[in-house]
Design a protein around this motif. Structure first.
Motif, PDB file in Angstrom:
ATOM      1  N   LEU A 177       0.830  -1.207   0.000  1.00 28.13           N
ATOM      2  CA  LEU A 177       0.000   0.000   0.000  1.00 28.13           C
ATOM      3  C   LEU A 177       0.862   1.253   0.000  1.00 28.13           C
ATOM      4  O   LEU A 177       0.648   2.184  -0.801  1.00 28.13           O
ATOM      5  N   VAL A 178       1.874   1.289   0.843  1.00 27.08           N
ATOM      6  CA  VAL A 178       2.757   2.457   0.916  1.00 27.08           C
ATOM      7  C   VAL A 178       3.584   2.588  -0.357  1.00 27.08           C
ATOM      8  O   VAL A 178       3.745   3.689  -0.901  1.00 27.08           O
ATOM      9  N   TYR A 179       4.099   1.471  -0.854  1.00 29.45           N
ATOM     10  CA  TYR A 179       4.977   1.489  -2.030  1.00 29.45           C
ATOM     11  C   TYR A 179       4.243   2.012  -3.260  1.00 29.45           C
ATOM     12  O   TYR A 179       4.687   2.972  -3.907  1.00 29.45           O
ATOM     13  N   TRP A 180       3.112   1.393  -3.593  1.00 25.85           N
ATOM     14  CA  TRP A 180       2.416   1.789  -4.813  1.00 25.85           C
ATOM     15  C   TRP A 180       1.783   3.164  -4.683  1.00 25.85           C
ATOM     16  O   TRP A 180       1.740   3.923  -5.661  1.00 25.85           O
ATOM     17  N   THR A 181       1.302   3.493  -3.498  1.00 27.90           N
ATOM     18  CA  THR A 181       0.743   4.834  -3.303  1.00 27.90           C
ATOM     19  C   THR A 181       1.810   5.899  -3.495  1.00 27.90           C
ATOM     20  O   THR A 181       1.575   6.920  -4.159  1.00 27.90           O
ATOM     21  N   THR A 182       2.987   5.659  -2.952  1.00 28.97           N
ATOM     22  CA  THR A 182       4.066   6.645  -3.054  1.00 28.97           C
ATOM     23  C   THR A 182       4.479   6.875  -4.499  1.00 28.97           C
ATOM     24  O   THR A 182       4.538   8.030  -4.966  1.00 28.97           O
ATOM     25  N   TYR A 183       4.740   5.814  -5.245  1.00 28.12           N
ATOM     26  CA  TYR A 183       5.283   5.986  -6.589  1.00 28.12           C
ATOM     27  C   TYR A 183       4.222   6.345  -7.613  1.00 28.12           C
ATOM     28  O   TYR A 183       4.485   7.132  -8.525  1.00 28.12           O
ATOM     29  N   LEU A 184       3.018   5.810  -7.488  1.00 29.45           N
ATOM     30  CA  LEU A 184       1.984   6.158  -8.455  1.00 29.45           C
ATOM     31  C   LEU A 184       1.492   7.581  -8.258  1.00 29.45           C
ATOM     32  O   LEU A 184       1.264   8.309  -9.228  1.00 29.45           O
ATOM     33  N   PHE A 185       1.326   8.006  -7.024  1.00 34.85           N
ATOM     34  CA  PHE A 185       0.916   9.385  -6.773  1.00 34.85           C
ATOM     35  C   PHE A 185       2.017  10.354  -7.149  1.00 34.85           C
ATOM     36  O   PHE A 185       1.762  11.465  -7.599  1.00 34.85           O
TER      37      PHE A 185
END
Length: 445
Positions: A431-439
């Motif tokens: 959740l943290v990984y994809w949220t950080t890079y996609l946002f």
């Protein structure tokens, strides 16, 4: 009768005369082209060493308008940080020394087969590593001279250009590769490059890249100043977006599968030592091999990339699963040691209790009769107190502790906690990984 015979003969004669006129006209046109070329670039008439005048035949800088047509982009190399491009490069300028009479519009332009006979701008590609012209079957060069003195110079070239990349967000990154063109010897006082008005950069419609997508491109000016003066410069920035589907299939999904496979050991019996050890070591070695293979295809950079974060955390989870088994094995041996100690203590207590009862039987009936009454009263009081305490504390007992009490051994408790803790933490990391890079990607756009 004679008239009928003469008609076909006259038609034939007229056709022959018409063909002769056309041939003579074409030959005469070629003679006109030759005379025009001799008059403007003949011996002693034109000096290609001297640059053209400025606007309105002044001493200002010569203006050269540039446009390019990108025919193909064959490769974008992350390791060498370069890319290959084939393009048609066009320059257009006015040289008033090349003006000629168009013979009432009969001569639209002249095509020159030897471009070395006229002056050309000294443009070069400043970020070029390699390059070559195309000479099959003939040199791919076009040079046209228009009646007003405009010169169109077009050439097809292939280049390998440097492209410094920032791989912090690899493989969720975007890279900007440039085509930088500048004057080598003429300063801005003598020569100025300008982008052609309208559409200075065209890209072929069937441009396909294996790992990137060309999102858009920008044109800009990059005039630079050095010790020898100020030089005119043009720049094209090509924005490439890396295709993520390849990395999703080849890297991310296999890593997730390896992490999930490492959790299988939590569901195996704690006494199945060979199975749990082999499973943990195999997944750890496979994950390490996957990580080394990924790093082999990238340049050794000093900063951490997004793929490094992913593989590092996945490797940590796999290694943690192996350490969890070591902890379970230690707790299991500790539980077995405590259990054997308790059993030994129980046996010793039973022996002591049996010896005590034997001593009581030898003491006499009075003593034997009094002690059970005293003990019975004390045991009854203690049992009532324990029931009272349980009744008072039962509403306050933690549900989690009550659930954990179902597993008496510590080793089993560790496995049960790991079954919940590892997937939960891995889901939180995703959740943290994809949220950080996609946002981050949406914000940059």
């Amino acid at each position: 009768m004679m008239t009928r015979r003469l008609c076909p003969v006259l038609v034939s004669v007229l056709l022959v005369l018409h063909g002769a006129v056309l041939v003579w006209g074409k030959a005469n046109f070629r003679q006109i082209e030759k005379k025009i070329l001799d008059s403007i670039i003949g011996p002693g008439r034109y000096d290609s060493r001297i640059r053209p005048h400025g606007i309105n035949n002044t001493d200002g800088p010569a203006l050269v308008r540039v446009n390019i047509y990108i025919r193909s982009i064959s490769e974008i190399d992350d390791v060498r940080m370069e890319y290959s491009v084939q393009l048609t490069f066009r320059e257009q300028w006015r040289d008033e020394r090349l003006q000629f009479d168009d013979m009432g519009g009969q001569v639209r332009y002249l095509t020159l087969t030897d471009p070395e006979k006229i002056w050309k701008p000294d443009l070069f590609f400043s970020n070029e590593k390699e390059g070559h012209f195309h000479n099959i079957i003939m040199p791919n060069v076009l040079l046209r001279i228009y009646p007003n003195g405009d010169v169109l110079y077009s050439i097809r070239i292939s280049l390998v250009l440097s492209c410094p990349m920032d791989l912090k967000f690899y493989p969720l990154d975007k890279q900007t590769c440039s085509i930088v063109m500048a004057s080598y010897g003429y300063t801005t006082e003598d020569l100025v490059f300008l982008w052609k008005e309208g559409d200075p950069v065209q890209v072929t419609k069937n441009l396909h890249l294996p790992r990137f997508t060309l999102e858009r491109f920008f044109t800009d000016y990059c005039t630079s100043r050095t010790n020898t003066g100020e030089y005119s410069c043009l720049k094209v920035d090509l924005l490439f977006k890396r295709e993520f589907s390849y990395y999703l299939i080849q890297i991310y999904i296999p890593c997730c599968m390896l992490v999930i496979v490492s959790w299988v050991s939590f569901w195996l019996d704690q006494n199945a030592i060979p199975a749990r050890v082999s499973l943990g070591v195999t997944t750890l070695l496979t994950m390490a091999t996957q990580t080394s293979g990924i790093n082999a295809s990238l340049p050794p950079v000093s900063y951490t990339k997004a793929i490094d974060v992913w593989t590092g955390v996945c490797l940590t989870f796999v290694f943690g699963a192996l350490l969890e088994f070591a902890l379970v094995n230690y707790a299991s041996r500790s539980d077995a040691h405590k259990k054997s100690a308790k059993e030994q203590q129980k046996k010793q207590w039973e022996l002591e209790h049996a010896a005590l009862e034997a001593d009581h039987l030898e003491d006499g009936a009075t003593t034997f009769a009094m002690k059970p009454l005293v003990h019975h009263h004390g045991d009854l009081h203690a049992e009532k107190m324990r029931q009272c305490e349980v009744h008072m504390k039962s509403p306050k007992v933690n549900l989690c502790r009550r659930w954990m009490n179902r597993f008496p051994s510590r080793s089993k408790r560790i496995d049960v906690i790991s079954r919940i803790f590892f997937p939960l933490m891995f889901a939180l990391f995703n959740l943290v990984y994809w949220t950080t890079y996609l946002f981050r990607e949406d914000k940059e756009e």
